[in-house]
Design a protein around this motif. Structure first.
Motif, PDB file in Angstrom:
ATOM      1  N   LYS A 120     -11.274  -6.300  -4.114  1.00  0.00           N
ATOM      2  CA  LYS A 120     -12.507  -6.900  -4.653  1.00  0.00           C
ATOM      3  C   LYS A 120     -12.764  -6.615  -6.139  1.00  0.00           C
ATOM      4  CE  LYS A 120     -17.499  -7.307  -3.907  1.00  0.00           C
ATOM      5  NZ  LYS A 120     -17.464  -8.768  -4.118  1.00  0.00           N
ATOM      6  N   GLY A 178      -9.662  -4.097   5.154  1.00  0.00           N
ATOM      7  CA  GLY A 178      -9.492  -2.934   4.294  1.00  0.00           C
ATOM      8  C   GLY A 178      -8.846  -3.285   2.962  1.00  0.00           C
ATOM      9  N   VAL A 179      -7.829  -4.124   3.001  1.00  0.00           N
ATOM     10  CA  VAL A 179      -7.159  -4.519   1.761  1.00  0.00           C
ATOM     11  C   VAL A 179      -8.075  -5.394   0.913  1.00  0.00           C
ATOM     12  CG1 VAL A 179      -5.235  -5.841   0.808  1.00  0.00           C
ATOM     13  CG2 VAL A 179      -4.844  -4.263   2.704  1.00  0.00           C
ATOM     14  N   ASP A 227       0.346  -0.577  -7.045  1.00  0.00           N
ATOM     15  CA  ASP A 227      -0.881  -0.538  -7.838  1.00  0.00           C
ATOM     16  C   ASP A 227      -1.638  -1.851  -7.636  1.00  0.00           C
ATOM     17  OD1 ASP A 227      -2.901  -0.362  -9.660  1.00  0.00           O
ATOM     18  OD2 ASP A 227      -1.610  -0.125 -11.430  1.00  0.00           O
ATOM     19  N   ILE A 228      -2.737  -1.796  -6.886  1.00  0.00           N
ATOM     20  CA  ILE A 228      -3.445  -3.018  -6.527  1.00  0.00           C
ATOM     21  C   ILE A 228      -4.157  -3.657  -7.710  1.00  0.00           C
ATOM     22  CG2 ILE A 228      -5.683  -2.052  -5.869  1.00  0.00           C
ATOM     23  CD1 ILE A 228      -5.418  -3.913  -3.313  1.00  0.00           C
ATOM     24  N   SER A 229      -4.246  -2.961  -8.821  1.00  0.00           N
ATOM     25  CA  SER A 229      -4.825  -3.578 -10.014  1.00  0.00           C
ATOM     26  C   SER A 229      -3.933  -4.690 -10.570  1.00  0.00           C
ATOM     27  CB  SER A 229      -5.082  -2.528 -11.098  1.00  0.00           C
ATOM     28  OG  SER A 229      -3.859  -2.033 -11.630  1.00  0.00           O
ATOM     29  N   LYS A 271     -11.260  -5.152   0.678  1.00  0.00           N
ATOM     30  CA  LYS A 271     -12.189  -4.218   0.017  1.00  0.00           C
ATOM     31  C   LYS A 271     -11.536  -3.618  -1.226  1.00  0.00           C
ATOM     32  CE  LYS A 271     -14.720  -2.678   4.181  1.00  0.00           C
ATOM     33  NZ  LYS A 271     -16.094  -3.045   3.803  1.00  0.00           N
ATOM     34  N   GLU A 272     -10.254  -3.236  -1.100  1.00  0.00           N
ATOM     35  CA  GLU A 272      -9.545  -2.662  -2.247  1.00  0.00           C
ATOM     36  C   GLU A 272      -9.348  -3.679  -3.355  1.00  0.00           C
ATOM     37  OE1 GLU A 272      -6.132  -0.036  -1.628  1.00  0.00           O
ATOM     38  OE2 GLU A 272      -6.426  -0.276   0.529  1.00  0.00           O
ATOM     39  N   LYS A 279       0.831  -1.208   0.000  1.00  0.00           N
ATOM     40  CA  LYS A 279       0.000   0.000   0.000  1.00  0.00           C
ATOM     41  C   LYS A 279       0.861   1.252   0.000  1.00  0.00           C
ATOM     42  CE  LYS A 279      -3.978   1.972   2.485  1.00  0.00           C
ATOM     43  NZ  LYS A 279      -4.933   1.812   1.360  1.00  0.00           N
TER      44      LYS A 279
END
Length: 330
Positions: free
Chosen positions: A92, A86-87, A65-67, A89-90, A33
């Motif tokens: 999903k 929290g992570v 970049d979580i994508s 949720k990001e 993150k």
């Protein structure tokens, strides 16, 4: 070749990344993150705080970049318990049905009292995650020091897939279908390790530590059984195996924090000095879960008083030693 994404660039996330790369057949990406953490690892070629001296192979992609999750085959959660929801949720928006999702975190969610796989499944709308748990200090996994872990899932095919993709000559994975037991063993042993560290800090000896570990696994198994786990799981890798290594090693942040508390440092300051201490984060949730399930956990109860109610460590030990004499019942 599997495309593997690991969420979390701390010690264990990077250790699993290195281990996966050792298999020689995987495309491995590690997400953080914090871009500053990624920049620091790139600059030094290692995580100087969490894994000093361990070189991160250039082939491992580092990103904030979580994508990067999109299209991966295996998604591994390797982050502290307090950040899992929290992570998730990001993550999903990038989840699809073909992914096999793995949790390596060890803890309980503070407010819901849920196991981490339950949190992840709830947020991602998936089921039958795979849980990896067992004696696995990041400092040793990253250096390919041999160990064994349980690979647990209600979905046997998913567990077998992870076993085949991540198992190698340094990491032997055993299949297990008791997800509840594996997760609770991995989470609750941190509480006992904190207690063992406290006794070390107070100057007590091996007898005290052995007694704490033995009675500790007993109360862990008692809660586990009440929650639907198999009692025999706690005599395996995610029970006594993980308990031994966490209670005895200086790699253990739980033990190190406990030592400071036993020496008179406040719990809050001890955690600040050591960093993430899952036993501290988990203790109250475990105590509340035990009360909810009607299970007696005297060690956990006394630690909870020390950590959050201003209790004195010597008084806590005295109360444990002076409890009514009973049979040793398993």
């Amino acid at each position: 070749m599997a495309k593997i994404v690991i969420l979390g660039s701390g010690g264990f996330g990077l250790a699993i990344a290195i281990m996966a790369k050792q298999c020689g057949k995987h495309d491995v990406t590690v997400w953080s993150k914090f871009q500053s953490e990624i920049d620091d690892i790139r600059a030094h070629g290692e995580h100087q705080q969490k894994l000093p001296g361990v070189q991160i192979p250039n082939e491992i992609v580092l990103t904030s970049d979580i994508s990067c999750i999109k299209g991966c085959d295996i998604l591994i959660f390797g982050i502290p318990s307090s950040f899992v929801r929290g992570v998730a949720k990001e993550a999903k928006p990038y989840i699809d049905d073909h992914m096999t999702i793995v949790n390596t975190g060890k803890g309980l969610e503070e407010n819901s009292l849920k196991r981490l796989s339950e949190v992840i499944e709830e947020e991602l709308g998936v089921k039958d995650l795979v849980v990896l748990s067992g004696p696995s200090h990041a400092e040793e996994v990253a250096r390919c020091v041999p160990t064994t872990m349980a690979c647990a899932s209600k979905n046997a095919e998913a567990a077998k897939y992870i076993q085949s993709e991540l198992g190698n000559s340094f990491l032997r994975l055993y299949l297990n279908d008791d997800v509840i037991g594996c997760e609770l063993g991995g989470a609750l042993k941190n509480i006992i390790a904190l207690c063992c560290g406290i006794c070390d800090g107070m100057g007590y000896g091996d007898n005290t530590k052995a007694a704490l570990m033995t009675r500790g696994i007993h109360e862990i198994a008692r809660l586990g059984k009440a929650c639907g786990a198999k009692v025999e799981t706690f005599s395996g890798l995610t029970g006594i195996g993980d308990l031994i290594v966490t209670c005895t090693s200086m790699h253990s942040r739980n033990r190190r924090a406990g030592i400071l508390i036993g020496q008179g440092i406040s719990p809050e300051e001890a955690v600040k000095r050591v960093g993430t201490v899952e036993g501290y984060c988990c203790c109250n949730a475990a105590y509340q879960l035990a009360k909810k399930m009607g299970v007696e956990m005297p060690i956990t109860e006394q630690l909870n008083k020390v950590l959050f109610e201003g209790g004195d460590v010597r008084d806590a030990l005295g109360k444990l030693m002076n409890r009514p004499q009973i049979y040793e019942v398993f």
